[in-house]
Write a protein that holds these residues in place. Structure first.
Motif, mmCIF file in Angstrom:
data_model
loop_
_atom_site.group_PDB
_atom_site.id
_atom_site.type_symbol
_atom_site.label_atom_id
_atom_site.label_comp_id
_atom_site.label_asym_id
_atom_site.label_seq_id
_atom_site.Cartn_x
_atom_site.Cartn_y
_atom_site.Cartn_z
ATOM 1 N N ASP A 128 37.437 43.441 38.991
ATOM 2 C CA ASP A 128 37.232 42.615 37.803
ATOM 3 C C ASP A 128 37.111 41.147 38.170
ATOM 4 O OD1 ASP A 128 36.928 43.805 35.279
ATOM 5 O OD2 ASP A 128 39.059 44.383 35.223
ATOM 6 N N ARG A 129 36.198 40.484 37.466
ATOM 7 C CA ARG A 129 36.138 39.027 37.520
ATOM 8 C C ARG A 129 36.995 38.528 36.370
ATOM 9 N NH1 ARG A 129 30.508 40.688 38.876
ATOM 10 N NH2 ARG A 129 30.327 41.190 36.681
ATOM 11 N N LEU A 158 45.344 42.834 27.789
ATOM 12 C CA LEU A 158 44.436 42.679 28.928
ATOM 13 C C LEU A 158 44.754 43.753 29.961
ATOM 14 C CD1 LEU A 158 44.198 38.894 29.864
ATOM 15 C CD2 LEU A 158 42.519 40.314 28.686
ATOM 16 N N LYS A 159 43.692 44.413 30.443
ATOM 17 C CA LYS A 159 43.912 45.436 31.466
ATOM 18 C C LYS A 159 42.956 45.235 32.640
ATOM 19 C CE LYS A 159 46.094 49.133 28.851
ATOM 20 N NZ LYS A 159 45.966 48.959 27.393
ATOM 21 N N GLU A 176 42.051 36.125 31.064
ATOM 22 C CA GLU A 176 40.830 36.715 30.497
ATOM 23 C C GLU A 176 40.154 37.610 31.527
ATOM 24 O OE1 GLU A 176 38.232 33.615 29.032
ATOM 25 O OE2 GLU A 176 36.595 35.036 28.715
ATOM 26 N N VAL A 177 39.611 38.731 31.067
ATOM 27 C CA VAL A 177 38.793 39.590 31.912
ATOM 28 C C VAL A 177 37.344 39.384 31.495
ATOM 29 C CG1 VAL A 177 38.278 41.971 32.603
ATOM 30 C CG2 VAL A 177 40.650 41.297 32.168
ATOM 31 N N LEU A 178 36.500 38.990 32.422
ATOM 32 C CA LEU A 178 35.094 38.720 32.093
ATOM 33 C C LEU A 178 34.335 40.047 31.909
ATOM 34 C CD1 LEU A 178 34.590 35.696 34.484
ATOM 35 C CD2 LEU A 178 34.945 35.672 32.010
ATOM 36 N N LYS A 232 37.710 30.902 37.927
ATOM 37 C CA LYS A 232 37.352 32.316 38.059
ATOM 38 C C LYS A 232 37.996 32.898 39.301
ATOM 39 C CE LYS A 232 32.759 32.562 36.029
ATOM 40 N NZ LYS A 232 31.361 32.816 36.368
ATOM 41 N N ALA A 233 38.330 34.173 39.253
ATOM 42 C CA ALA A 233 38.886 34.849 40.419
ATOM 43 C C ALA A 233 38.462 36.310 40.384
ATOM 44 C CB ALA A 233 40.407 34.728 40.412
#
Ligand SMILES: Nc1nc2c(ncn2[C@@H]2O[C@H](COP(=O)(O)OP(=O)(O)OP(=O)(O)O)[C@@H](O)[C@H]2O)c(=O)[nH]1
Ligand SMILES: [Mg+2]
Ligand SMILES: [Zn+2]
Length: 305
Positions: free
Chosen positions: A44-45, A38-39, A61-63, A8-9
């Motif tokens: 964003d996490r 993906l945007k 991936e955007v959580l 995760k980041a």
């Protein structure tokens, strides 16, 4: 050989399709985005993974987001500017001449995101007496928004701003030139470089922040600088959302005769009465009507969501 796996980041800066993300070990790396759909935005996490033999990481991936702040891009389409905020800070100054409709629209956005907001008056060092300005600021204060008068230049009342933002994930928004970047530079050590880095690439020939950057605050929390290019207001919301986005109007609206009152010309409208009796600011009410009209026009053009 160690195989670095995905992790995760947090997205802390965006420049078009290039991003800076903060990894779990707290170090920042550059990242690109997998695919076109993906945007990711500031705040964003995301899930990232290393790219073999490259310094860049890949966002895969955007959580799910807690909330998002959108505004129109240059083609007029709503575009998300930042996500997962806990606080919204609307900055005004004089100059540029305050556009209170923009302020009201940002406060409306904050209501819909269900986050707290403040209105900060900057450039206190040059504003002469400013009785009219203070009256407007008093209106915001009377409906529960924190207000501060400060100067990013002289440092006056910057401590008050620090206290407001401490521990929050905030975004600073407002017309171009109100001093968003200057204020953030005051709040964050070494912010200069980071805000300048995203400011110079606009190609507009002036110092303008074109993309968002998130900076860590010393007392905890973080603050996002956003570009005020062409005095963007937030994206237009649905008529129903306008009805809930003006908190004092929503509050008085509970006493209207009709539950579905739009507070325009309906009989028994408690909002109209409150405006007549100066319990609701006539200027805020005008912003409400203007935004509702805008929203209705847009709803006619667009198929229902
Ligand atoms: N006198 C005075 N000038 C200020 C103050 N804060 C900012 N300025 C000046 O106002 C101008 C605009 O400041 P910026 O910080 O770039 O404004 P911004 O809101 O980030 O503008 P955009 O990035 O274009 O949206 C600069 O010339 C600053 O030096 C202040 O407190 N007092
Ligand atoms: Mg700026
Ligand atoms: Zn009504």
């Amino acid at each position: 050989m160690t195989i670095e796996v995905e992790q995760k980041a947090l997205v802390t800066a965006t420049f078009s399709r290039r991003m800076t993300v903060q990894l779990q070990q707290d170090n920042s790396v550059d990242a690109r985005i997998k695919g076109k759909r993906l945007k990711p935005v500031c705040g964003d996490r995301v899930i990232v993974r290393p790219i073999p033999n490259e310094a860049d990481w890949l966002i895969t991936e955007v959580l799910p987001r807690d909330n998002e702040l959108s505004r129109p891009n240059s083609r007029g389409q709503a575009e998300v500017l930042a996500a997962n905020l806990t606080f919204l800070c609307v900055l005004v100054a004089d100059p540029p001449q305050p556009d209170w409709f923009i302020v009201d629209r940002y406060l409306c956005a904050a209501e819909l995101m269900q986050i707290a907001a403040a209105v900060i008056f900057n450039k206190l060092d040059i504003v002469p007496d400013g009785e009219a300005l203070r009256d407007e600021m008093r209106v915001f204060n009377s409906i529960g928004y924190a207000t501060v008068f400060c100067s990013a230049k002289s440092g006056e009342n910057i401590r008050q701003v620090e206290r407001l933002l401490s521990g929050q994930i905030s975004i600073v928004v407002g017309q171009s030139g109100v001093g968003k970047s200057s204020l953030i530079n005051r709040l964050v050590d070494d912010a200069d470089q980071k805000t300048a880095a995203v400011s110079t690439a606009s190609g507009e020939g002036r110092h303008t922040t074109v993309n968002s950057v998130m900076l860590q605050l010393a007392d905890g929390g973080a603050v996002i600088d956003s570009p005020g290019v062409r005095d963007y207001a937030p994206a237009t919301v649905s008529p129903g959302e306008v009805l809930t986005g003006f908190r004092e109007i929503a509050e008085f609206g509970r006493s209207c005769r009709f539950a579905n009152c739009h507070h325009l010309r309906e009989p028994g409208c408690a909002v109209k009465t409150a405006v007549d009796e100066h319990a609701i600011s006539a200027r805020r009410y005008e912003s409400y009507r203007r935004l509702l009209a805008l929203s209705n026009r847009l709803a006619e053009k667009r198929p229902a969501r």
